[in-house]
Write an enzyme that holds these catalytic residues in place. Sequence first.
Site, mmCIF file in Angstrom:
data_model
loop_
_atom_site.group_PDB
_atom_site.id
_atom_site.type_symbol
_atom_site.label_atom_id
_atom_site.label_comp_id
_atom_site.label_asym_id
_atom_site.label_seq_id
_atom_site.Cartn_x
_atom_site.Cartn_y
_atom_site.Cartn_z
ATOM 1 N N THR A 3 0.848 -1.187 0.000
ATOM 2 C CA THR A 3 0.000 0.000 0.000
ATOM 3 C C THR A 3 0.881 1.234 0.000
ATOM 4 O O THR A 3 1.919 1.267 0.664
ATOM 5 C CB THR A 3 -0.923 0.009 1.233
ATOM 6 O OG1 THR A 3 -1.734 -1.170 1.216
ATOM 7 C CG2 THR A 3 -1.834 1.222 1.231
ATOM 8 N N LYS B 238 5.727 3.559 0.481
ATOM 9 C CA LYS B 238 5.189 2.250 0.124
ATOM 10 C C LYS B 238 5.460 1.266 1.250
ATOM 11 O O LYS B 238 6.612 1.025 1.617
ATOM 12 C CB LYS B 238 5.803 1.732 -1.181
ATOM 13 C CG LYS B 238 5.243 0.373 -1.587
ATOM 14 C CD LYS B 238 5.657 -0.024 -2.988
ATOM 15 C CE LYS B 238 5.000 -1.335 -3.395
ATOM 16 N NZ LYS B 238 5.328 -1.727 -4.779
ATOM 17 N N ASP C 15 7.108 -5.277 -15.184
ATOM 18 C CA ASP C 15 5.688 -4.977 -14.984
ATOM 19 C C ASP C 15 5.350 -3.599 -15.552
ATOM 20 O O ASP C 15 4.643 -2.815 -14.920
ATOM 21 C CB ASP C 15 5.317 -5.053 -13.502
ATOM 22 C CG ASP C 15 3.819 -5.254 -13.287
ATOM 23 O OD1 ASP C 15 3.138 -5.699 -14.238
ATOM 24 O OD2 ASP C 15 3.331 -4.967 -12.183
#
Length: 366
Positions: free
Chosen positions: A92, A108, A196
């Site tokens: 998160t 983070k 990613d």
Amino acid sequence: MRPIQSPPGVSVPVKSRPRRRPDLTLPLPQRDVSLAVPLPLPPTSGGSGGSSGSAPSSGGSASSTNTNSSIEAKNYSDLVRGNRIGSGAGGTVYKVIHRPSSRLYALKVIYGNHEETVRRQICREIEILRDVNHPNVVKCHEMFDQNGEIQVLLEFMDKGSLEGAHVWKEQQLADLSRQILSGLAYLHSRHIVHRDIKPSNLLINSAKNVKIADFGVSRILAQTMDPCNSSVGTIAYMSPERINTDLNQGKYDGYAGDIWSLGVSILEFYLGRFPFPVSRQGDWASLMCAICMSQPPEAPATASPEFRHFISCCLQREPGKRRSAMQLLQHPFILRASPSQNRSPQNLHQLLPPPRPLSSSSSPTT
């Protein structure tokens, strides 16, 4: 029960795992001195064969970012946590304020109570990413270990991600692509594969600077170029050979995989939708069939020949036929994005529509 022991004088051969396979050694992208954006060479500590000098520092916003990196781990108490601005499989993200400087950062918080070996690997990768310094890569400032919980202090991008953005004007899309490629070429030159790349991991700030973010699944490649075969990342943007390991003789080139993901993302920006004939939120079987069995998506016939060719250079089924990030920076479609034209205040205002926020949650947390 005692373990069975071999008779005296009899040696039992011990099988050892091969450390490397020559057939899996992949070529590194070569530094092109003609690039408009200077790319530092990989650090000499990574192994032999590198430049003897240190990597040149990047100019522009990267130098100003360095002034914010003087926060020490012992000053974690100076951070005031605010709203949650994003969340995902890895953790998160919260907006925080550094009280002594009043600067905004993103914090983070990585999920999970990891085993010690996993924690060491995570910390090692974060330490390497702290040395990353480029105008088109989100800066990693500091890492904290709070009661066994790993937290990473990152550069704050106030306009959120590019997920859902529709950039149909090619001149603007070329400038957007140039910024992403510049950051990606820099990462690849330092042996960092992102794994990613997707619209939600491409962030933008109020100055319309686009930066690559979220290295939660990135992998630092050693000089041995170990294959990246683990299935991390978002399947909708994965390359065919990464999903189906039978393709390309089971070899996976992480650099080429990033280029495929980039091509899918850029085409999605242009079309305003996911470019494959299935939903990116669809079931895995449909996505895998679309990516591995169908022909790679193409830019529509109404697009310019330069853009159509650019997308084709990214979305080649065979990884070896895809251009590298540094080669794509010299593509005619990218060269049309002249900084002198695209960086005027008027064009910056029109570069992208207001992107969707990272998260709809706005409840403050402590």
